[in-house]
Design a protein around this motif. Structure first.
Motif: not given
Length: 341
Positions: A74, A92, A111, A101-105, A89, A107-108
Motif C-alpha cells: 500500500k 484486498k 485502475r 473489499d472485493k469491489k474496492g479491489g 488489490a 476497482e484498483m
C-alpha cells in the motif's frame, strides 16, 4: 557464496530431508533487511515492494505476515506504482492482511489495467472467474491480456476454455492454441497442459511424440525449474505442504529427480495433518527418483516396507520415455494393495 546466489540457483537441489540444506536456503542478511526497511520508510518504492513480496510468502528469512505485506504494498501503491496497486488489490479482494473489499479491489485492478499494467487484465479475469463467477467477463479480460502478450493470461484463457462450464462449452482447440502460445514464451504450466492435451488427443489428434516434445522442453528449461522449486521450497517453509507438493510434482513430472524425491517425501512425512495424496503417490515418486540412481530414494523405498526388486520390475513396465517426462503412472491396484498391507 551469498544467500542471494543460493536463492537464485540452488533451490532445485535441496532435499527436504536435509536440515543443513534447508537452513542454507532460509535467511537473508540482517543488514540488507534493515536497509530495505529504512529505504521503504523513506519512500523507496522498490524497497517497499521487495519487503511486501517477502512478507507475502515468508521468504528471505522474513516471517509470513500478510498485514505487513499489505502495508508495504500500500505504501508503494499510494505513490502510484502500478505493480503495487495490482498486488494490494489482490490482497484486498482476498481479505489478506486487510479488510476484505472485493469491489474496492476490483476497482484498483481496473485502475491499474487502464493505466497500462497488463497483469491486471489477468487479475480482472481471475476476479470474474473465481469471485463473481462470470466466465464471460473472465474470458473478455483474459483475451485482452493475452492479446497484450501476457503469458499468464494466455495460460488462464486456456484453462477457462478447458472448463466444462466455459461459455459455449469446452473448447480444447482454443485451449491448446493458448497453451502453446504461452509455452513458446516460457510458461511451464502451459507446456504441461499442452503436452497433456496432445497425450489424450483433446483439441488435436493424439500424439505422444508431441506430448514428449513439450515435456522434454520443460526438462531442459533449467532456470524455469529452479524458479518452480524455489516456490515449492518457500511453501514448504511456511508449512503449506499441499502447495509445495503440487510444485514439486510439476517439476518431478518434468524429470527433475530431486523434486521427485521431495514429492514422495512430502506424501510420506507431511500428509497426515495437512493433505492426503494416495499412498501410491509416495511409491510412484520414490520409484522415479530411485530409477535416476538416488540412493536415498532407494533406502526410503526399503524403509517404506516395499520389495525394491519387485517395484523396479513393475515400474519398468510402466515407466517409458513419456512417463519420465510427464505422464502420471498408475501402478496396478493389486500391487499397491500388496505393498500397503
Amino acid at each position: 557464496m551469498n544467500n542471494a546466489t543460493l536463492h537464485n540457483v540452488w533451490a532445485e537441489t535441496v532435499k527436504l530431508s536435509s536440515d543443513k540444506e534447508l537452513f542454507d536456503q532460509e535467511g537473508e542478511a540482517g543488514d540488507q533487511h534493515r536497509k530495505n526497511v529504512e529505504l521503504a520508510v523513506d519512500g523507496d518504492i522498490e524497497a517497499a515492494k521487495r519487503l511486501g513480496s517477502q512478507h507475502l510468502v515468508g521468504s528471505h528469512g522474513r516471517s509470513k505476515d500478510l498485514k505487513k505485506a499489505y502495508g508495504y504494498y500500500k505504501k508503494a501503491a499510494d505513490q502510484g506504482d502500478l505493480q503495487a496497486i495490482h498486488e494490494a488489490a489482490l490482497m484486498k479482494i482476498n481479505g489478506h492482511g486487510t479488510k476484505e473489499d472485493k469491489k474496492g479491489g476490483m476497482e484498483m485492478l481496473i485502475r491499474a489495467a487502464e493505466a497500462g499494467f497488463v497483469l491486471s487484465l489477468a487479475g480482472l479475469g481471475w476476479f470474474h472467474s473465481e469471485h463473481s463467477g462470470n466466465l464471460t467477463e473472465a474470458l473478455k479480460y483474459y483475451k485482452q491480456g493475452a492479446a497484450a502478450g501476457d503469458i499468464n493470461a494466455m495460460y488462464a484463457l486456456g484453462m477457462v476454455y478447458s472448463k466444462p462450464d466455459c461459455p459455449g462449452g469446452s473448447n480444447y482447440k482454443e485451449a491448446l492454441k493458448n497453451f502453446v502460445a504461452a509455452s513458446e514464451e516460457g510458461h511451464i504450466a502451459a507446456a504441461l497442459e499442452a503436452g497433456t492435451l496432445h497425450k489424450f488427443g483433446l483439441g488435436t489428434p493424439r500424439s505422444c511424440n508431441n506430448a514428449v516434445r513439450f515435456y522434454s522442453w520443460i526438462a531442459v528449461k533449467h532456470d524455469k525449474l529452479a524458479r518452480l522449486t524455489r516456490h515449492a521450497l518457500e511453501h514448504y517453509f511456511q508449512k503449506e505442504y499441499q502447495k509445495a507438493f503440487v510444485r514439486y510434482q510439476l517439476a518431478g513430472e518434468a524429470g527433475c529427480e530431486t523434486s521427485q524425491y521431495n514429492a514422495a517425501y512430502l506424501t510420506e512425512k507431511e500428509n497426515s495433518k495437512t493433505f492426503h495424496p494416495s499412498s501410491s503417490a509416495t511409491l510412484y515418486y520414490y520409484s522415479l527418483s530411485a530409477l535416476q540412481d538416488n540412493r536415498q530414494a532407494e533406502l526410503a523405498l526399503k524403509l517404506y516396507n516395499l520389495n525394491l526388486a519387485l517395484i523396479n520390475k513393475e515400474v519398468q513396465k510402466h515407466v517409458d520415455l513419456n512417463t519420465r517426462y510427464g505422464q502420471s503412472m498408475q501402478l496396478p491396484l493389486s500391487l499397491v494393495d500388496t505393498f500397503m498391507r
